[in-house]
Motif scaffolding. Structure first.
Motif, mmCIF file in Angstrom:
data_model
loop_
_atom_site.group_PDB
_atom_site.id
_atom_site.type_symbol
_atom_site.label_atom_id
_atom_site.label_comp_id
_atom_site.label_asym_id
_atom_site.label_seq_id
_atom_site.Cartn_x
_atom_site.Cartn_y
_atom_site.Cartn_z
ATOM 1 N N PRO A 34 -0.246 -10.155 -3.151
ATOM 2 C CA PRO A 34 -1.261 -9.310 -3.782
ATOM 3 C C PRO A 34 -1.216 -7.922 -3.153
ATOM 4 N N TRP A 35 -1.407 -6.899 -3.959
ATOM 5 C CA TRP A 35 -1.309 -5.541 -3.417
ATOM 6 C C TRP A 35 -2.368 -5.287 -2.357
ATOM 7 N N GLN A 36 -3.475 -6.002 -2.431
ATOM 8 C CA GLN A 36 -4.551 -5.808 -1.462
ATOM 9 C C GLN A 36 -4.125 -6.206 -0.051
ATOM 10 N N PHE A 37 -3.075 -7.018 0.079
ATOM 11 C CA PHE A 37 -2.587 -7.453 1.386
ATOM 12 C C PHE A 37 -1.181 -6.934 1.680
ATOM 13 N N ALA A 38 -0.684 -6.055 0.834
ATOM 14 C CA ALA A 38 0.652 -5.503 1.028
ATOM 15 C C ALA A 38 0.564 -4.166 1.758
ATOM 16 N N ASP A 39 1.603 -3.827 2.463
ATOM 17 C CA ASP A 39 1.703 -2.503 3.090
ATOM 18 C C ASP A 39 2.253 -1.558 2.026
ATOM 19 N N LEU A 40 1.345 -0.991 1.236
ATOM 20 C CA LEU A 40 1.755 -0.156 0.101
ATOM 21 C C LEU A 40 2.567 1.047 0.547
ATOM 22 N N ASP A 41 2.195 1.646 1.674
ATOM 23 C CA ASP A 41 2.960 2.804 2.179
ATOM 24 C C ASP A 41 4.407 2.417 2.450
ATOM 25 N N ALA A 42 4.610 1.300 3.113
ATOM 26 C CA ALA A 42 5.968 0.847 3.426
ATOM 27 C C ALA A 42 6.760 0.548 2.149
ATOM 28 N N LEU A 43 6.056 0.078 1.126
ATOM 29 C CA LEU A 43 6.711 -0.239 -0.149
ATOM 30 C C LEU A 43 6.887 0.991 -1.036
ATOM 31 N N GLY A 44 6.239 2.094 -0.661
ATOM 32 C CA GLY A 44 6.316 3.304 -1.482
ATOM 33 C C GLY A 44 5.469 3.219 -2.738
ATOM 34 N N LEU A 45 4.403 2.412 -2.684
ATOM 35 C CA LEU A 45 3.528 2.229 -3.840
ATOM 36 C C LEU A 45 2.158 2.829 -3.581
ATOM 37 N N THR A 46 1.449 3.118 -4.670
ATOM 38 C CA THR A 46 0.077 3.606 -4.566
ATOM 39 C C THR A 46 -0.872 2.563 -5.156
ATOM 40 N N VAL A 47 -2.128 2.668 -4.792
ATOM 41 C CA VAL A 47 -3.144 1.780 -5.361
ATOM 42 C C VAL A 47 -3.160 1.950 -6.882
ATOM 43 N N ALA A 48 -3.095 3.184 -7.350
ATOM 44 C CA ALA A 48 -3.128 3.445 -8.800
ATOM 45 C C ALA A 48 -1.985 2.723 -9.514
ATOM 46 N N GLU A 49 -0.788 2.756 -8.952
ATOM 47 C CA GLU A 49 0.348 2.066 -9.567
ATOM 48 C C GLU A 49 0.098 0.556 -9.619
ATOM 49 N N CYS A 50 -0.456 0.035 -8.530
ATOM 50 C CA CYS A 50 -0.691 -1.409 -8.453
ATOM 51 C C CYS A 50 -1.839 -1.852 -9.358
ATOM 52 N N GLU A 51 -2.808 -0.983 -9.578
ATOM 53 C CA GLU A 51 -3.890 -1.317 -10.509
ATOM 54 C C GLU A 51 -3.407 -1.280 -11.947
ATOM 55 N N GLU A 52 -2.404 -0.456 -12.220
ATOM 56 C CA GLU A 52 -1.904 -0.299 -13.581
ATOM 57 C C GLU A 52 -1.009 -1.449 -14.019
ATOM 58 N N VAL A 54 1.913 -4.884 -12.465
ATOM 59 C CA VAL A 54 2.634 -5.530 -11.373
ATOM 60 C C VAL A 54 3.789 -4.615 -10.974
ATOM 61 N N GLN A 55 4.219 -4.729 -9.726
ATOM 62 C CA GLN A 55 5.256 -3.846 -9.203
ATOM 63 C C GLN A 55 6.361 -4.664 -8.558
ATOM 64 N N TRP A 56 7.567 -4.146 -8.650
ATOM 65 C CA TRP A 56 8.742 -4.721 -7.992
ATOM 66 C C TRP A 56 9.337 -3.655 -7.101
ATOM 67 N N VAL A 57 9.589 -4.022 -5.858
ATOM 68 C CA VAL A 57 10.332 -3.152 -4.955
ATOM 69 C C VAL A 57 11.486 -3.999 -4.434
ATOM 70 N N GLY A 58 12.678 -3.672 -4.892
ATOM 71 C CA GLY A 58 13.854 -4.448 -4.506
ATOM 72 C C GLY A 58 14.274 -4.174 -3.076
ATOM 73 N N SER A 59 15.016 -5.100 -2.508
ATOM 74 C CA SER A 59 15.519 -4.906 -1.151
ATOM 75 C C SER A 59 16.432 -3.684 -1.094
ATOM 76 N N ASP A 60 16.948 -3.283 -2.259
ATOM 77 C CA ASP A 60 17.790 -2.086 -2.352
ATOM 78 C C ASP A 60 16.962 -0.824 -2.620
ATOM 79 N N GLY A 61 15.626 -0.968 -2.668
ATOM 80 C CA GLY A 61 14.744 0.173 -2.896
ATOM 81 C C GLY A 61 14.454 0.454 -4.357
ATOM 82 N N VAL A 62 15.116 -0.256 -5.268
ATOM 83 C CA VAL A 62 14.871 -0.065 -6.700
ATOM 84 C C VAL A 62 13.462 -0.552 -7.017
ATOM 85 N N ARG A 63 12.731 0.284 -7.767
ATOM 86 C CA ARG A 63 11.356 -0.063 -8.136
ATOM 87 C C ARG A 63 11.245 -0.252 -9.637
#
Length: 139
Positions: A34-52, A54-63
């Motif tokens: 859940p985004w509420q327990f994820a390190d969004l900064d480390a993933l390069g995500l924002t709360v707004a993106e996660c509210e809009e 689901v998000q994928w951040v690949g091990s290769d950095g592809v989002r």
């Protein structure tokens, strides 16, 4: 980042049921969190993106977001699920997938497992239920 991450809305009962389904039925090496327990900064995500969406951040950095994120998750799963993920990437399906995804997102509180809190923006959910999801005593 060594593991791909699929991020969903943990305050939404429908989303949580979907994440539970992934954990039980879809063999994936991705971390589903859940985004509420994820390190969004480390993933390069924002709360707004996660509210809009689901998000994928690949091990290769592809989002990716929404149905594209689901396609990425499925692409790294078992054979049957990889076929479903490939289907989501098919151009005509992809064009239709976003409007369907947005409809589901707007109506998730009406879907099986959904609750009234699923329809509220994060700010309103926190105001009503607090950051831990428990009702606050303020009115």
């Amino acid at each position: 980042m060594e593991t791909s991450t699929f991020v969903y809305d943990g305050d939404c009962a429908f989303c949580t049921q979907c994440a539970d389904f992934i954990a039980r039925r879809i063999p994936t090496g991705a971390r589903v969190v859940p985004w509420q327990f994820a390190d969004l900064d480390a993933l390069g995500l924002t709360v707004a993106e996660c509210e809009e969406a689901v998000q994928w951040v690949g091990s290769d950095g592809v989002r990716a977001a929404g149905p594209d994120a689901i396609a990425k998750l499925l692409a790294g799963s078992g054979p049957v699920w990889r076929v479903a993920g490939a289907g989501l990437r098919f151009p005509l399906v992809r064009v239709a997938a976003w409007p369907v995804y947005r409809w589901v997102a707007r109506n998730r509180h009406r879907l099986p497992g959904g609750t009234a809190a699923c329809s509220l923006p994060q700010e309103a959910r926190e105001r009503l239920y607090g950051p831990a999801g428990r009702p606050t005593t303020e009115a």
